[in-house]
Design an enzyme around this catalytic site. Structure first.
Site, PDB file in Angstrom:
ATOM      1  N   HIS A  13      43.775  42.919  50.380  1.00  0.00           N
ATOM      2  CA  HIS A  13      42.928  44.076  50.069  1.00  0.00           C
ATOM      3  C   HIS A  13      41.764  44.115  51.059  1.00  0.00           C
ATOM      4  CE1 HIS A  13      41.156  46.858  46.773  1.00  0.00           C
ATOM      5  NE2 HIS A  13      40.442  47.024  47.881  1.00  0.00           N
ATOM      6  N   HIS A  15      39.342  46.844  53.695  1.00  0.00           N
ATOM      7  CA  HIS A  15      38.986  48.176  54.196  1.00  0.00           C
ATOM      8  C   HIS A  15      38.623  48.015  55.664  1.00  0.00           C
ATOM      9  CE1 HIS A  15      38.856  49.989  50.166  1.00  0.00           C
ATOM     10  NE2 HIS A  15      38.492  48.781  49.788  1.00  0.00           N
ATOM     11  N   LYS A  96      47.880  53.352  46.814  1.00  0.00           N
ATOM     12  CA  LYS A  96      46.657  52.954  46.112  1.00  0.00           C
ATOM     13  C   LYS A  96      46.139  54.110  45.297  1.00  0.00           C
ATOM     14  CE  LYS A  96      42.818  50.552  45.286  1.00  0.00           C
ATOM     15  NZ  LYS A  96      41.762  50.230  46.242  1.00  0.00           N
ATOM     16  N   HIS A 133      42.885  50.823  41.522  1.00  0.00           N
ATOM     17  CA  HIS A 133      41.463  50.566  41.302  1.00  0.00           C
ATOM     18  C   HIS A 133      41.276  50.814  39.804  1.00  0.00           C
ATOM     19  CE1 HIS A 133      37.097  50.498  42.502  1.00  0.00           C
ATOM     20  NE2 HIS A 133      37.086  50.782  41.209  1.00  0.00           N
ATOM     21  N   HIS A 168      41.120  43.699  42.435  1.00  0.00           N
ATOM     22  CA  HIS A 168      39.773  43.122  42.223  1.00  0.00           C
ATOM     23  C   HIS A 168      39.390  43.026  40.748  1.00  0.00           C
ATOM     24  CE1 HIS A 168      39.039  47.424  42.277  1.00  0.00           C
ATOM     25  NE2 HIS A 168      39.099  47.505  43.576  1.00  0.00           N
ATOM     26  N   ASP A 241      38.851  42.502  49.177  1.00  0.00           N
ATOM     27  CA  ASP A 241      38.159  43.785  49.032  1.00  0.00           C
ATOM     28  C   ASP A 241      36.971  43.865  49.996  1.00  0.00           C
ATOM     29  OD1 ASP A 241      37.636  46.346  48.259  1.00  0.00           O
ATOM     30  OD2 ASP A 241      36.675  45.816  46.361  1.00  0.00           O
TER      31      ASP A 241
HETATM   32 ZN    ZN Z   1      38.683  48.127  47.777  1.00  0.00          ZN
END
Ligand code: ZN
Length: 335
Positions: A13, A15, A96, A133, A168, A241
């Site tokens: 995970h 970004h 996602k 999420h 997460h 994350d």
């Molecule tokens: Zn994230």
């Protein structure tokens, strides 16, 4: 023991953002020791079809040759079978789901989970992983994950063959729900949710570099996450994350959500597992359980962590890691 040899790990995970900065974040992933990363799609504009996925992957691969790029797409209500089939053919491994307005770049997210059921149906047939999420944006901030779990259980029942990941996880209830949901269900754990609580974020002076979604929770929640990690439960594996923001967007009146932990994840986790006498559980947490869940081979390479104290840089390309300036015991050996 002053030397730790590990299989090269995965970060399920991250970004990596868009534009020229994404090259820095992708190279950081390599420098941080990761062989493969699962790349989140909430860029501006988002990754929503095969053309945008291929374009994004191409630019990241050019910046960080050799980094394993596991690509995802952002689930939009109304996505067609053609779009999803083309995404799968282009190499997408997961979609996602962002509930509308729940975190960075999610204003175009899905309003009601049911709105995306037709998309999940096709994903189940195509064997694409669903990454969630897991927060209900309508609930009080601290309760958003737990409130979301009701929808999660309904979703789990409606699509029994779909592989689902609660990303997460931040609460004891989140862990429990994943356990009860069985083997086609997993959860990722971040370093910051394992190591910190809401008190670290806001119990004293506010520490904006620990502000993330879902929010850090109570010490009881953290204890439950820690226990799951060190017990070596195969439903739970690492996803940092990592979410870099410019320092000026974090140390601001309107602070963006996201922690940039990827560069320091391995040293932090090595200390954490060592302190709990569970160093043998570090490799499966980082390199085995996630790969198995995604149906990927284990990484062939190795890396070495040495016990050699170092000071975490104050910034990485303008993003501040939560423990900037702190001394960590373990350090990645330069290769
Ligand atoms: Zn994230």
């Amino acid at each position: 023991m002053d030397r730790l040899v590990l299989r090269q790990p995965d970060d399920f995970h991250v970004h990596l953002r868009q534009g020229s900065a994404s090259a820095d974040w992708a190279r950081d992933a390599q420098k941080a020791g990761f062989a493969r990363v699962l790349v989140m799609p909430n860029t501006v504009p988002p990754v929503v079809d095969s053309a945008s996925l291929m374009r994004y992957r191409h630019s990241l691969a050019a910046a960080a040759p050799g980094l394993g790029l596991l690509m995802t797409f952002k689930i939009m209500a109304g996505m067609t079978t053609e779009t999803l089939t083309a995404l799968k053919a282009a190499g997408a491994v997961a979609g996602k789901l962002y509930p509308e307005g729940v975190t960075t770049n999610s204003a175009d997210g899905v309003r009601h989970l049911k709105d995306a059921y037709p998309v999940f149906e096709v994903m189940q047939e195509l064997d694409l992983v669903l990454c969630l999420h897991g927060e209900d944006p309508g609930a009080f901030t601290f309760d958003r994950e737990v409130v979301f779990l009701k929808d999660f259980r309904a979703l789990r029942q409606a699509f029994p063959r779909l592989r689902i990941i609660l990303e997460h996880i931040s609460t004891r209830e989140g862990l429990e729900t994943v356990r009860e949901a069985g083997e086609r269900t997993a959860g990722t754990l971040t370093a910051h949710h394992l190591l910190y609580t809401f008190d670290d974020l806001a119990g004293g002076a506010l520490r904006p570099h620990l502000f993330c979604k879902p929010l850090l929770k109570r010490s009881e929640d953290r204890a439950a996450l820690q226990a799951a990690a060190v017990a070596g439960e195969k439903q739970f594996f690492f996803g940092s994350d990592s979410a870099p923001h410019a320092k000026s967007n974090k140390e601001a009146a309107l602070c963006s959500a996201g922690c940039y932990t990827m560069p320091v994840s391995l040293p932090l986790l090595a200390s954490f597992f060592e302190e709990r006498g569970a160093l043998e559980k570090l490799d499966p947490f980082l390199s085995v359980f996630g790969a198995e869940f995604y149906g990927l081979p284990r990484n062939p390479g190795q890396l070495v962590l040495e016990r050699r104290p170092w000071v975490v840089p104050l910034e990485y390309h303008g993003a501040v890691p939560p423990n900037a300036g702190e001394t960590l015991d373990w350090q990645l050996q330069e290769v």
